[in-house]
Write a protein that holds these residues in place. Structure first.
Motif, PDB file in Angstrom:
ATOM      1  N   ARG A 168       0.838  -1.193   0.000  1.00 47.33           N
ATOM      2  CA  ARG A 168       0.000   0.000   0.000  1.00 47.33           C
ATOM      3  C   ARG A 168       0.878   1.250   0.000  1.00 47.33           C
ATOM      4  O   ARG A 168       1.993   1.230   0.516  1.00 47.33           O
ATOM      5  CB  ARG A 168      -0.915   0.010   1.235  1.00 47.33           C
ATOM      6  CG  ARG A 168      -1.983  -1.067   1.227  1.00 47.33           C
ATOM      7  CD  ARG A 168      -2.844  -0.947   2.469  1.00 47.33           C
ATOM      8  NE  ARG A 168      -2.078  -1.246   3.688  1.00 47.33           N
ATOM      9  CZ  ARG A 168      -2.148  -0.546   4.806  1.00 47.33           C
ATOM     10  NH1 ARG A 168      -2.938   0.506   4.878  1.00 47.33           N
ATOM     11  NH2 ARG A 168      -1.435  -0.892   5.859  1.00 47.33           N
ATOM     12  N   ASP A 171       1.483   7.009   2.184  1.00 50.08           N
ATOM     13  CA  ASP A 171       0.684   8.077   2.791  1.00 50.08           C
ATOM     14  C   ASP A 171      -0.497   7.550   3.589  1.00 50.08           C
ATOM     15  O   ASP A 171      -1.179   8.306   4.278  1.00 50.08           O
ATOM     16  CB  ASP A 171       0.202   9.065   1.725  1.00 50.08           C
ATOM     17  CG  ASP A 171      -0.645   8.380   0.643  1.00 50.08           C
ATOM     18  OD1 ASP A 171      -0.755   7.144   0.662  1.00 50.08           O
ATOM     19  OD2 ASP A 171      -1.181   9.109  -0.214  1.00 50.08           O
ATOM     20  N   LYS A 172      -0.736   6.249   3.531  1.00 51.06           N
ATOM     21  CA  LYS A 172      -1.866   5.674   4.249  1.00 51.06           C
ATOM     22  C   LYS A 172      -1.444   4.770   5.400  1.00 51.06           C
ATOM     23  O   LYS A 172      -2.279   4.127   6.016  1.00 51.06           O
ATOM     24  CB  LYS A 172      -2.743   4.885   3.270  1.00 51.06           C
ATOM     25  CG  LYS A 172      -3.352   5.751   2.169  1.00 51.06           C
ATOM     26  CD  LYS A 172      -4.220   4.923   1.237  1.00 51.06           C
ATOM     27  CE  LYS A 172      -4.797   5.803   0.132  1.00 51.06           C
ATOM     28  NZ  LYS A 172      -5.636   5.020  -0.824  1.00 51.06           N
ATOM     29  N   ARG A 173      -0.147   4.744   5.692  1.00 53.76           N
ATOM     30  CA  ARG A 173       0.331   3.827   6.748  1.00 53.76           C
ATOM     31  C   ARG A 173       1.741   4.198   7.166  1.00 53.76           C
ATOM     32  O   ARG A 173       2.427   4.964   6.487  1.00 53.76           O
ATOM     33  CB  ARG A 173       0.327   2.393   6.222  1.00 53.76           C
ATOM     34  CG  ARG A 173       1.225   2.195   4.996  1.00 53.76           C
ATOM     35  CD  ARG A 173       1.388   0.733   4.649  1.00 53.76           C
ATOM     36  NE  ARG A 173       2.166   0.546   3.434  1.00 53.76           N
ATOM     37  CZ  ARG A 173       3.487   0.578   3.360  1.00 53.76           C
ATOM     38  NH1 ARG A 173       4.197   0.807   4.438  1.00 53.76           N
ATOM     39  NH2 ARG A 173       4.109   0.387   2.208  1.00 53.76           N
ATOM     40  N   GLU A 317       5.374   7.088  -5.788  1.00 56.90           N
ATOM     41  CA  GLU A 317       5.381   5.640  -5.965  1.00 56.90           C
ATOM     42  C   GLU A 317       6.263   5.208  -7.132  1.00 56.90           C
ATOM     43  O   GLU A 317       6.911   4.151  -7.085  1.00 56.90           O
ATOM     44  CB  GLU A 317       3.960   5.129  -6.153  1.00 56.90           C
ATOM     45  CG  GLU A 317       3.822   3.616  -6.215  1.00 56.90           C
ATOM     46  CD  GLU A 317       4.266   2.923  -4.934  1.00 56.90           C
ATOM     47  OE1 GLU A 317       4.720   1.762  -5.020  1.00 56.90           O
ATOM     48  OE2 GLU A 317       4.161   3.544  -3.854  1.00 56.90           O
TER      49      GLU A 317
END
Length: 402
Positions: A168, A171-173, A317
Motif C-alpha cells: 500500500r 501516505d496511508k500507513r 510511488e
C-alpha cells in the motif's frame, strides 16, 4: 556425466541462517547435478532423522577425542571424492578423518581473523569458493601459491516466491522497517537499534519495526523496545510464512560490524525491499550501491539513516518502484540454476586437477585430545596475546599500541 561423491561439512543445518539455507539448497538439488552428497553437521543434535544428514552434536564442553570419534563414525561408510567445508572451524582437529580425495572451502563471508585463518589452513585445500567478489582478493593475497583456476566466485542461490501481495502507498500507513537474521550483538549489533529508533522518533518518522529471526539478544531487545504496536518480533519463520513477512517490508536494515554477502539482504532485494546497509567493505556494499548509493551509510551514522528514510517516505510511488526494480535486477544472477551449475562445474574441475592438499596434519600435544573446545579457545587466546606481545617487543613498540 560421472557422478561425484561429496561430503558437506558445517556447524548447523536447521538454523535460520544464510549458510544453513545454502546447505538445504544443496540437499534438495545436488543429486540433479550429478552429485551424491552427505552432510556432516558439527554442532546440532538430531531432533528428527534427515536423510543423508549426520548430526554430531558437539558443544563447548566436547573434547577433541569425542569430536574425532563421532566424525569417524559418521564417515565410516563413505569415501568422498570431495569434502566441502563451509567453515574453517574444526579443520585442524578433524580434517584428516574426512576420507576425501580433495578438499574445497566455501568461504561465505569475511570474518575477523580471516587472513590468518586462510594462511594457516591453505595447505589443506585444493580449491576455494568465495561467496562474494571482495573475498576473492583476500584469498589471493593470503594464498598466492594456490593457482587461479582453483579459486572461484559463486552467487549464493535464491528461491523467492513467484508473487507477493502489492504494498500500500506510504501516505496511508507507517513505513515498515525490518531486520532479518540472528538477533545477536556479536556481528549483527542489534544493540544499536534503540539508538537508531531514538533518531527516527526525533525525526518524526511514522514507522513500525519488525524482527524476523531468533538469537541470544532477543529478550533484552524486547525489554528495550516495549511498544508492541510499533515493535514486532516474529521469531523464526520458514517457507511461505517467511516470504510473507519479508515481502511486506518497505525497508530492511543492517547495523552489522562485519558481513559477507548476507543472504537476508539478497532475499529482501529479490522481492523489492529497499536496503539500508553500513559501509563496512563487505560483499553486500556493492549490491546496495546498485540500488542507490545513499542507501549505504557510515557505521552508526543514525542521523543519515533517519534523514534518508524520511526522504524515502516522501517519494512518489514511481520512484519507489524504480528502487525496488533495481534491487530485483542486482540479484537476478542468484536466481534459477546459476549457483548449482557453477558449483558443479567447479567441483568437477578440482577433481580433474592434481591433488595439492596435504594428507597429513601437524602432531598435537597428547593432552590436547582431552581438551574441550572451550579450553582450546582460551589457550588460543593466550597464544595470540603472547605473539602480539612478542611482536611488539621485537619491533621496539609499546605493546599497548597494538
Amino acid at each position: 556425466m560421472n557422478r561425484i561423491r561429496l561430503t558437506h561439512l558445517f556447524t548447523s543445518f536447521q538454523e535460520l541462517g544464510g549458510v544453513s539455507a545454502v546447505l538445504q539448497h544443496h540437499h534438495a538439488n545436488d543429486f540433479r547435478w550429478g552429485i551424491d552428497s552427505e552432510f556432516v553437521i558439527f554442532s546440532e543434535k538430531q531432533t528428527r532423522p534427515v536423510e543423508r544428514v549426520h548430526f554430531l552434536g558437539f558443544d563447548a564442553h566436547s573434547t577433541i577425542r569425542l569430536a574425532r570419534d563421532r566424525l569417524r563414525q559418521a564417515v565410516a561408510q563413505t569415501h568422498s571424492d570431495v569434502a566441502v567445508y563451509h567453515t574453517t572451524w574444526g579443520m585442524p582437529y578433524l580434517s584428516d578423518l574426512d576420507r576425501s580425495n580433495r578438499r574445497i572451502l566455501v568461504q561465505h563471508g569475511h570474518v575477523p581473523g580471516l587472513a590468518a585463518t586462510l594462511q594457516f589452513r591453505g595447505d589443506w585445500l585444493d580449491g576455494i569458493v568465495c561467496i562474494g567478489e571482495p573475498l576473492l582478493q583476500t584469498v589471493r593475497e593470503c594464498l598466492p601459491k594456490l593457482q587461479a583456476n582453483r579459486i572461484t566466485v559463486l552467487p549464493c542461490p535464491l528461491n523467492p516466491p513467484g508473487s507477493l501481495p502489492c504494498r500500500r502507498p506510504f501516505d496511508k500507513r507507517p513505513l515498515i522497517l525490518g531486520f532479518c537474521g540472528r538477533i545477536s550483538v556479536e556481528q549483527k549489533r542489534v544493540d544499536r537499534f534503540p539508538r537508531l529508533c531514538a533518531c527516527l522518533d526525533q525525526m518524526g518518522l511514522s514507522y513500525r519495526l519488525e524482527f524476523l529471526g531468533e538469537g541470544p539478544a532477543r529478550a533484552s531487545l524486547e525489554r528495550k523496545l516495549v511498544d508492541r504496536s510499533k515493535f514486532q518480533f516474529h521469531g523464526r519463520k520458514s517457507g511461505d510464512e517467511f516470504w510473507r513477512v519479508l515481502g511486506n517490508w518497505d525497508v530492511i536494515l543492517f547495523l552489522s560490524d562485519y558481513e559477507g554477502v548476507p543472504l537476508a539482504l539478497l532475499e529482501a532485494l529479490s522481492v523489492g525491499v529497499i536496503p539500508f546497509y553500513p559501509r563496512i567493505g563487505s560483499g553486500g556494499d556493492a549490491y546496495v550501491a546498485g540500488v542507490r548509493k545513499d542507501l549505504l551509510f557510515e557505521p552508526e551514522d543514525y542521523a543519515h539513516v533517519a534523514e534518508t528514510l524520511k526522504k524515502l517516505s516522501l517519494l512518489p510511488e514511481s520512484d519507489l518502484e524504480r528502487l525496488r526494480s533495481n534491487g530485483r535486477e542486482v540479484t537476478a544472477v542468484h536466481l534459477g540454476d546459476n549457483y548449482m551449475k557453477s558449483f558443479s562445474a567447479f567441483v568437477r574441475q578440482i577433481v580433474a586437477l592434481p591433488k595439492v592438499s596435504q594428507s597429513t596434519f601437524p602432531r598435537r600435544p597428547f593432552f590436547v585430545e582431552d581438551c574441550s573446545f572451550t579450553w582450546l579457545g582460551r589457550l588460543g587466546a593466550v597464544r595470540r596475546a603472547f605473539l602480539r606481545l612478542r611482536s611488539g617487543i621485537l619491533s621496539g613498540s609499546s605493546p599497548s599500541r597494538h
